[in-house]
Design a protein around this motif. Sequence first.
Motif, mmCIF file in Angstrom:
data_model
loop_
_atom_site.group_PDB
_atom_site.id
_atom_site.type_symbol
_atom_site.label_atom_id
_atom_site.label_comp_id
_atom_site.label_asym_id
_atom_site.label_seq_id
_atom_site.Cartn_x
_atom_site.Cartn_y
_atom_site.Cartn_z
ATOM 1 N N LEU A 121 59.766 37.600 34.683
ATOM 2 C CA LEU A 121 58.595 37.648 33.802
ATOM 3 C C LEU A 121 57.311 37.293 34.565
ATOM 4 C CD1 LEU A 121 60.095 36.053 30.585
ATOM 5 C CD2 LEU A 121 59.486 38.445 30.965
ATOM 6 N N LEU A 122 57.379 36.249 35.418
ATOM 7 C CA LEU A 122 56.176 35.855 36.176
ATOM 8 C C LEU A 122 55.705 36.986 37.075
ATOM 9 C CD1 LEU A 122 56.997 32.195 37.256
ATOM 10 C CD2 LEU A 122 55.217 32.933 35.682
ATOM 11 N N ALA A 123 56.680 37.715 37.644
ATOM 12 C CA ALA A 123 56.345 38.761 38.603
ATOM 13 C C ALA A 123 55.526 39.886 37.955
ATOM 14 C CB ALA A 123 57.611 39.323 39.242
ATOM 15 N N LEU A 124 55.510 39.958 36.624
ATOM 16 C CA LEU A 124 54.724 41.001 35.957
ATOM 17 C C LEU A 124 53.227 40.774 36.140
ATOM 18 C CD1 LEU A 124 56.566 41.441 32.548
ATOM 19 C CD2 LEU A 124 56.813 42.761 34.643
ATOM 20 N N TYR A 125 52.817 39.507 36.213
ATOM 21 C CA TYR A 125 51.380 39.221 36.298
ATOM 22 C C TYR A 125 50.967 38.638 37.642
ATOM 23 C CZ TYR A 125 51.105 39.975 31.281
ATOM 24 O OH TYR A 125 51.147 40.531 30.037
ATOM 25 N N TYR A 126 51.926 38.112 38.392
ATOM 26 C CA TYR A 126 51.574 37.451 39.651
ATOM 27 C C TYR A 126 51.148 38.477 40.693
ATOM 28 C CZ TYR A 126 51.862 34.820 43.922
ATOM 29 O OH TYR A 126 51.559 34.260 45.121
ATOM 30 N N ASN A 127 50.147 38.141 41.492
ATOM 31 C CA ASN A 127 49.619 39.066 42.491
ATOM 32 C C ASN A 127 49.664 38.392 43.868
ATOM 33 O OD1 ASN A 127 47.955 40.552 44.173
ATOM 34 N ND2 ASN A 127 46.537 41.064 42.539
ATOM 35 N N PRO A 128 50.566 38.837 44.743
ATOM 36 C CA PRO A 128 50.808 38.084 45.986
ATOM 37 C C PRO A 128 49.813 38.366 47.105
ATOM 38 C CG PRO A 128 52.249 39.955 45.909
ATOM 39 C CD PRO A 128 51.428 40.007 44.651
ATOM 40 N N THR A 129 48.517 38.331 46.824
ATOM 41 C CA THR A 129 47.543 38.516 47.898
ATOM 42 C C THR A 129 46.669 37.280 47.980
ATOM 43 O OG1 THR A 129 45.998 39.542 46.364
ATOM 44 C CG2 THR A 129 47.415 41.019 47.638
ATOM 45 N N GLN A 130 46.143 37.057 49.178
ATOM 46 C CA GLN A 130 45.367 35.847 49.402
ATOM 47 C C GLN A 130 44.167 35.761 48.452
ATOM 48 O OE1 GLN A 130 44.306 35.429 53.481
ATOM 49 N NE2 GLN A 130 43.478 33.373 53.212
ATOM 50 N N GLU A 131 43.550 36.912 48.154
ATOM 51 C CA GLU A 131 42.370 36.903 47.296
ATOM 52 C C GLU A 131 42.735 36.605 45.842
ATOM 53 O OE1 GLU A 131 42.987 39.916 49.136
ATOM 54 O OE2 GLU A 131 42.099 38.789 50.798
ATOM 55 N N HIS A 132 43.865 37.162 45.390
ATOM 56 C CA HIS A 132 44.119 37.139 43.946
ATOM 57 C C HIS A 132 45.250 36.231 43.490
ATOM 58 C CE1 HIS A 132 41.273 40.351 43.776
ATOM 59 N NE2 HIS A 132 42.007 41.108 44.570
ATOM 60 N N ALA A 133 46.034 35.673 44.420
ATOM 61 C CA ALA A 133 47.207 34.896 43.998
ATOM 62 C C ALA A 133 46.803 33.762 43.055
ATOM 63 C CB ALA A 133 47.928 34.337 45.215
ATOM 64 N N TYR A 134 45.842 32.946 43.499
ATOM 65 C CA TYR A 134 45.450 31.785 42.703
ATOM 66 C C TYR A 134 44.947 32.217 41.326
ATOM 67 C CZ TYR A 134 42.958 27.571 41.350
ATOM 68 O OH TYR A 134 42.512 26.474 40.669
ATOM 69 N N GLU A 135 44.058 33.224 41.361
ATOM 70 C CA GLU A 135 43.474 33.719 40.117
ATOM 71 C C GLU A 135 44.559 34.255 39.172
ATOM 72 O OE1 GLU A 135 40.667 33.070 39.222
ATOM 73 O OE2 GLU A 135 40.383 34.395 37.494
ATOM 74 N N SER A 136 45.564 34.946 39.747
ATOM 75 C CA SER A 136 46.586 35.511 38.872
ATOM 76 C C SER A 136 47.425 34.414 38.218
ATOM 77 C CB SER A 136 47.473 36.521 39.623
ATOM 78 O OG SER A 136 48.313 35.873 40.529
ATOM 79 N N VAL A 137 47.687 33.331 38.941
ATOM 80 C CA VAL A 137 48.426 32.233 38.316
ATOM 81 C C VAL A 137 47.553 31.583 37.236
ATOM 82 C CG1 VAL A 137 49.530 29.987 38.690
ATOM 83 C CG2 VAL A 137 49.845 31.817 40.350
ATOM 84 N N ARG A 138 46.239 31.478 37.504
ATOM 85 C CA ARG A 138 45.325 30.919 36.508
ATOM 86 C C ARG A 138 45.347 31.775 35.239
ATOM 87 N NH1 ARG A 138 41.044 30.770 34.243
ATOM 88 N NH2 ARG A 138 40.391 32.822 34.991
ATOM 89 N N ILE A 139 45.381 33.090 35.446
ATOM 90 C CA ILE A 139 45.428 33.991 34.284
ATOM 91 C C ILE A 139 46.748 33.823 33.530
ATOM 92 C CG2 ILE A 139 45.608 36.425 33.645
ATOM 93 C CD1 ILE A 139 43.426 36.966 35.765
ATOM 94 N N ILE A 140 47.856 33.696 34.291
ATOM 95 C CA ILE A 140 49.153 33.485 33.618
ATOM 96 C C ILE A 140 49.059 32.240 32.736
ATOM 97 C CG2 ILE A 140 51.578 32.850 33.969
ATOM 98 C CD1 ILE A 140 51.571 34.555 36.498
ATOM 99 N N ILE A 141 48.444 31.184 33.261
ATOM 100 C CA ILE A 141 48.397 29.925 32.511
ATOM 101 C C ILE A 141 47.426 30.002 31.336
ATOM 102 C CG2 ILE A 141 47.814 27.480 32.652
ATOM 103 C CD1 ILE A 141 48.562 27.559 35.556
ATOM 104 N N ASN A 142 46.240 30.553 31.580
ATOM 105 C CA ASN A 142 45.185 30.439 30.570
ATOM 106 C C ASN A 142 45.054 31.629 29.640
ATOM 107 O OD1 ASN A 142 44.424 27.938 31.503
ATOM 108 N ND2 ASN A 142 42.994 28.785 32.999
ATOM 109 N N GLU A 143 45.482 32.818 30.082
ATOM 110 C CA GLU A 143 45.182 33.985 29.265
ATOM 111 C C GLU A 143 46.408 34.696 28.720
ATOM 112 O OE1 GLU A 143 42.271 36.338 31.360
ATOM 113 O OE2 GLU A 143 41.083 34.509 31.695
ATOM 114 N N VAL A 144 47.469 34.785 29.512
ATOM 115 C CA VAL A 144 48.645 35.505 29.038
ATOM 116 C C VAL A 144 49.318 34.674 27.941
ATOM 117 C CG1 VAL A 144 50.852 36.522 29.698
ATOM 118 C CG2 VAL A 144 48.961 36.478 31.328
#
Lengths: 359, 152
Positions: free
Chosen positions: A61-84
């Motif tokens: 499930l996490l892999a659906l939103y997680y983005n494994p790049t240096q630019e976006h990894a942190y932001e994608s986890v933030r989105i998983i926590i705050n928006e999804v």
Amino acid sequence: MSRFLPVASSVYRWLEQRLPVASVADYFSKKVVPRHKHSFWYYFGGLTLFFFIIQLISGILLALYYNPTQEHAYESVRIIINEVPYGWLIRSVHSWSANLMVGTLFIHMFSALFMRAYRKPRELMWVSGVILLFVTLGFGFTGYLLPWDTMAYFATLIGTEVPKTLPIVGDWGVSLLKGSGEVGAETLIRMYSIHIILLPLVALFLISFHLILNQILGSSVPIGTQVKDPPVPFFPNFLYRDLISWVLGFLVLISLSILAPWGLGEKADPLASAPLGIKPEWYFWPLYQSLKIIPPTVFSINGEMIVNGVLGIMSLFWLLIPFIDRKASIEQKSRPFTVVGAALVLYLILMIGFAYFDI
Amino acid sequence: MNDLGKPVPSSPTRRDFLSRLLKFWSLVTVIPIGTAIIRYVTPVQRDVDVRESLRVASVQDIERNTAKIVRFNKEPVIIVHTRTGQFKAFSARCTHLGCIVQFKSEGTPHFICNCHGSQFDINGINIAGPAPRPLSPFKAKVDKSSIVVSRI
Ligand code: HEM
Ligand code: FES
């Protein structure tokens, strides 16, 4: 209900002609679990399996939103926590279950050691179990970097440097883990593909092996322990007990995940000084603490080299215990292995305690 | 019983030959494939235009008794403006396990690493903790009110 029975039985007949369901079921129904005063510890293997299944589901499930790049990894986890919707819960479950899984795995392993469950004919169960331990620690290490926060970044920086003092392959090992000269974009994608492709495949294979052997060989009884008659049939009696332990495991997991949701630090900045309190996950604290207290050189040998050397020898010893403990294989008591195990448990607990209190 | 009837009796010499061929084949394929995979996973050093020297900051950016970390050819470099007005530069990577060090201006100015508590004096010499070597020095000089870092 009875309206469905004819359908069910014809499905069964159809299957039976193509897959010998009855003989497989018969085979499984013969398995029994011995009862004795240490039977309690048999639950921890099943619990470890439960948490692994939780990891599979929550990880996919996490892999659906997680983005494994240096630019976006942190932001994608933030989105998983705050928006999804429920994203915070899925992530919290994945992180907490990872920790609980390591915990139950340790209990399972040490109980197998103290009960001499590794003795003949179960040597291969022990060996596959020890490899599964390394695989699980690998999951934890590679997963830790993924959120790309300060803690994750520096802990991985330290962790990937640890092989550096190994003779011959040291530098190569470090560059293999980092994927470049430093912890960066290449490291992240390496950790990610190991975390979600390589390790799950290896783990599924080894777990199947481990469970099939358990089915074939049954559960061992500690040397000289009185068994109570009759043993528990695995199906359905022990399975129900196992399921009760899974329900308890689930309750613990969900309470922790809701009451103590997993946090996210600041985004990692490769040009900022390491803050105070950089630590890996608790199950790496014994290694962390040993590296911290060893002097730079001992008898003119590099300190990290000594820690690495001891770790390597210990791992090999651990893997080969069933072949070293000759006495247990002929059903004799082998006290030294209890002493070694107890000493190791003590060392691990002490080091975790020291690391916790920053001593 | 399967639908194929009896297997064809195989001649021992033919089977022998084939199994030897198979062994040979495995050997000649496993080694190159293994080598290729090992080479594939070993990262190559791409040369990201390696600079001999780099203008990293202007003199006003770094006040006396403070420091700044900049990037010089992929390397984090810490530049210190000492109390006496000099500029010194070192790799900011702790020689223990690679964390980024921090400048401490209180008391005798020095560097610390928060990861396992190593300390380095103002000349980068390791004075405490597990760090085995001094911080690697760089050259820092002032050129027309900007600071230029270069290799030594
Ligand atoms: C088997 C399939 C698995 C998949 C597909 C998977 C997938 C993922 C993904 C996509 C992330 C990044 C999202 C995030 O950081 O929250 C992650 C993080 C993580 N994983 Fe897994 N994982 C799996 C199994 C495991 C196992 C078995 C463990 C440990 C025993 C584990 C430990 C971790 C840890 C510690 C993190 C970092 C959590 C965080 O701080 O967010 N994973 N995993
Ligand atoms: S990395 Fe600096 S003290 Fe260990």
